[in-house]
Write an enzyme that holds these catalytic residues in place. Structure first.
Site, short mmCIF file in Angstrom:
data_model
loop_
_atom_site.label_atom_id
_atom_site.label_comp_id
_atom_site.label_asym_id
_atom_site.label_seq_id
_atom_site.Cartn_x
_atom_site.Cartn_y
_atom_site.Cartn_z
N CYS B 87 0.85 -1.20 0.00
CA CYS B 87 0.00 0.00 0.00
C CYS B 87 0.88 1.25 0.00
O CYS B 87 1.57 1.51 -0.97
CB CYS B 87 -0.97 -0.05 1.18
SG CYS B 87 -2.38 1.06 0.97
N HIS B 195 -3.44 -5.74 0.95
CA HIS B 195 -2.80 -5.95 2.26
C HIS B 195 -2.76 -7.42 2.65
O HIS B 195 -3.69 -7.90 3.30
CB HIS B 195 -3.59 -5.20 3.33
CG HIS B 195 -3.45 -3.72 3.27
ND1 HIS B 195 -2.46 -3.04 3.95
CD2 HIS B 195 -4.17 -2.78 2.62
CE1 HIS B 195 -2.58 -1.75 3.72
NE2 HIS B 195 -3.61 -1.55 2.90
N GLU B 197 -1.09 -8.68 4.98
CA GLU B 197 -1.03 -8.78 6.44
C GLU B 197 -2.40 -8.64 7.08
O GLU B 197 -2.56 -8.83 8.27
CB GLU B 197 -0.05 -7.72 6.99
CG GLU B 197 -0.58 -6.29 7.10
CD GLU B 197 -0.64 -5.53 5.78
OE1 GLU B 197 -0.42 -6.14 4.71
OE2 GLU B 197 -0.92 -4.31 5.83
#
Lengths: 79, 223
Positions: B87, B195, B197
């Site tokens: 990002c 993302h 994560e």
């Protein structure tokens, strides 16, 4: 000495924000706006007093930080 | 494997990133503040997290890319170090010139925060080797400026060199070639808008991001 840098998206790079402004102008009844490009103006107060040296320094600043030359072009005014 | 997560003022996915590395490796990564001028010794992978570094002033990622720690990250990458930018981290990598192209305002102007479907394109990288080519992943995005922009010649080069890591199944932001993630020439730098994560466990709605971090473990330890 002051310098003014105009940073604009290069021709051919789609400007979604400019497009949104164009639509908003149309919605307000401003006909006849064919295109809108949005950029930014950066003013610098410089200690340099020689215009040529100032222009050279500001060009370095544009290349290194002020503009992303992948998508943006810049113009420098020494005032 | 030792990971470092860079923290800029305005980073807000740094702790999520740390959790992902800890989950995959069993060790907490080193958190490195942007004013540091060197990376800790023995680091195998550096992550640039999501967020709004320096308030997105000037351009997203522009100021972060010129911060002291990013000089060290550039040196690490030049020596073949593995770097992951997610990002805002992807925006920083393009601003640093470690990845080609630029990330512009989403074509639809809006900030988009939702789960997206990604197709794995290249599995030839430490980050994507745990996936299968063509595998469909569910990974969330949350960005305002994720519209990947690149010239036609450079785009053709990316395709020709198999450097597109992920493509959106349904392009949410206008990105050229539906690109969601790209690799550097040496394939050891990955930038991606989605993302991974945030997709580690069933409670996240998807576990598809975990393999990216787990895949790094074996590869970087044997490297």
């Amino acid at each position: 000495m002051k310098a003014r840098v105009h940073v604009m998206l290069k021709n051919g790079v789609l400007d979604p924000q400019g497009e949104a402004v164009r639509h908003a102008l149309g919605a307000l009844g401003f006909d006849g706006v064919d295109g809108v490009r949005q950029g930014k103006v950066i003013e610098l107060d410089l200690t340099e007093s020689d215009p040529e040296a100032a222009r050279h320094n500001v060009m370095q600043m544009c290349e290194k930080l002020l503009a992303n030359t992948v998508i943006e072009s810049y113009q420098i005014e020494i005032l | 494997m030792r990971a470092a997560v860079i923290v800029f003022p305005g980073s807000n996915c740094d702790r999520d990133m740390a959790v992902a590395f800890e989950r995959a490796t069993g060790h907490a990564p080193v958190m490195v503040w942007h004013k540091e001028t060197a990376l800790p010794d023995g680091v195998d992978v550096v992550a640039l997290p999501g967020g709004f570094s320096y308030g997105d002033y000037l351009r997203c990622g522009a100021i972060a890319a010129r911060s002291p720690i990013c000089q060290a990250v550039a040196g690490f990458a030049a020596k073949g170090g593995a770097v992951l930018g997610v990002c805002n981290g992807f925006q920083v990598l393009t601003e640093m010139g470690l990845l080609p192209g630029a990330l512009m305002r989403n074509a639809g102007i809006k900030f988009i925060c939702k789960s997206t479907e990604l197709d794995v394109v290249s599995t030839d990288s430490p980050f994507t080797s745990a996936y299968k080519p063509g595998q469909r992943l569910q990974i969330p995005i949350a960005h305002h400026d994720g519209n990947y922009t690149i010239g036609d010649a450079d785009l053709a080069r990316l395709q020709g060199e198999d450097r597109i890591a992920f493509r959106y199944a349904d392009n949410p932001n206008g990105s050229a070639g539906d690109i969601a993630g790209v690799l550097s020439e040496n394939r050891r730098v990955l930038g991606m808008m989605p993302h991974p994560e945030r997709a580690l466990e069933p409670r996240h709605g998807s576990e598809d991001g975990l393999a990216l971090f787990q895949g790094l473990v074996g590869l970087l330890e044997t490297a």
